[in-house]
Enzyme design. Structure first.
Site, PDB file in Angstrom:
ATOM      1  N   MET A 255       0.814  -1.227   0.133  1.00 33.32           N
ATOM      2  CA  MET A 255      -0.252   0.004  -0.001  1.00 33.32           C
ATOM      3  C   MET A 255       0.872   1.447  -0.047  1.00 33.32           C
ATOM      4  SD  MET A 255      -3.052  -0.965   2.570  1.00 33.32           S
ATOM      5  CE  MET A 255      -4.465   0.485   1.667  1.00 33.32           C
ATOM      6  N   GLY A 256       2.098   1.016   0.004  1.00 33.93           N
ATOM      7  CA  GLY A 256       3.106   2.134  -0.115  1.00 33.93           C
ATOM      8  C   GLY A 256       3.403   2.924   1.221  1.00 33.93           C
ATOM      9  N   CYS A 257       3.550   4.161   1.267  1.00 34.96           N
ATOM     10  CA  CYS A 257       3.949   5.068   2.567  1.00 34.96           C
ATOM     11  C   CYS A 257       2.993   5.123   3.398  1.00 34.96           C
ATOM     12  CB  CYS A 257       4.454   6.312   2.106  1.00 34.96           C
ATOM     13  SG  CYS A 257       5.987   6.047   1.081  1.00 34.96           S
ATOM     14  N   HIS A 258       1.544   5.013   2.958  1.00 39.07           N
ATOM     15  CA  HIS A 258       0.494   5.357   3.974  1.00 39.07           C
ATOM     16  C   HIS A 258      -0.043   3.959   4.770  1.00 39.07           C
ATOM     17  CE1 HIS A 258      -2.068   3.930   0.476  1.00 39.07           C
ATOM     18  NE2 HIS A 258      -2.975   3.792   1.375  1.00 39.07           N
ATOM     19  N   ALA A 259       0.599   2.891   4.425  1.00 40.20           N
ATOM     20  CA  ALA A 259       0.371   1.654   4.911  1.00 40.20           C
ATOM     21  C   ALA A 259       0.321   1.610   6.435  1.00 40.20           C
ATOM     22  CB  ALA A 259       1.191   0.568   4.493  1.00 40.20           C
TER      23      ALA A 259
END
Length: 148
Positions: free
Chosen positions: A65-69
């Site tokens: 989910m990238g950096c906001h996971a």
């Protein structure tokens, strides 16, 4: 990915348990996060065994989910904790496996410099099981911006 992820995740998880004063046997849910790799069985099962979490611990993986996971993981943990559960959240990233040091694009070079291997963990609870002061999740929200 897996050998590095295991070591980083275990260290972070042990630290979170120690700082919270919560014993491994008190963990009801395990939420693991990674956007840089995946293996099945994975880090979650490794942590259950290495930390001696209950065999009945419910596991949730949040992947790619990238950096906001991590924010999504805390949101999931808060939902579990509001039902009286005690949740261990472990985020681990092994960025070096994606490094492209000779790539000609500046944005790739910058990301290789900024993002490195690491892990973080937290115990999330409705409050009864934590020993001592702990940060509070005051609220969460998500909104997609038009054309983003």
């Amino acid at each position: 990915y897996f050998p590095c992820a295991k070591a980083l995740a275990l260290s972070a998880a042990q630290s979170a348990l120690e700082q919270s004063g919560v014993g491994p046997e008190e963990i009801t849910n395990l939420v693991t996060v990674s956007s840089t790799g995946f293996k099945a069985p994975g880090v979650d099962l490794f942590l259950v065994r290495a930390l001696r979490l209950p065999e009945t611990v419910q596991r949730t993986n949040i992947c790619f989910m990238g950096c906001h996971a991590a924010f999504n993981a805390l949101n999931v943990a808060e939902a579990f904790a509001s039902g009286g559960r005690t949740v261990l959240v472990v985020c681990v990233e092994v960025c070096f496996i994606h490094a492209q040091p000779k790539h000609p694009d500046l944005d790739v070079v910058i990301s290789n410099v900024l993002f490195r291997d690491g892990a973080a963990a937290a115990v999330v609870s409705s409050g009864e099981s934590l020993r001592g002061a702990a940060p509070e999740i005051a609220g969460t929200a998500s909104e997609l911006l038009p054309d983003s």
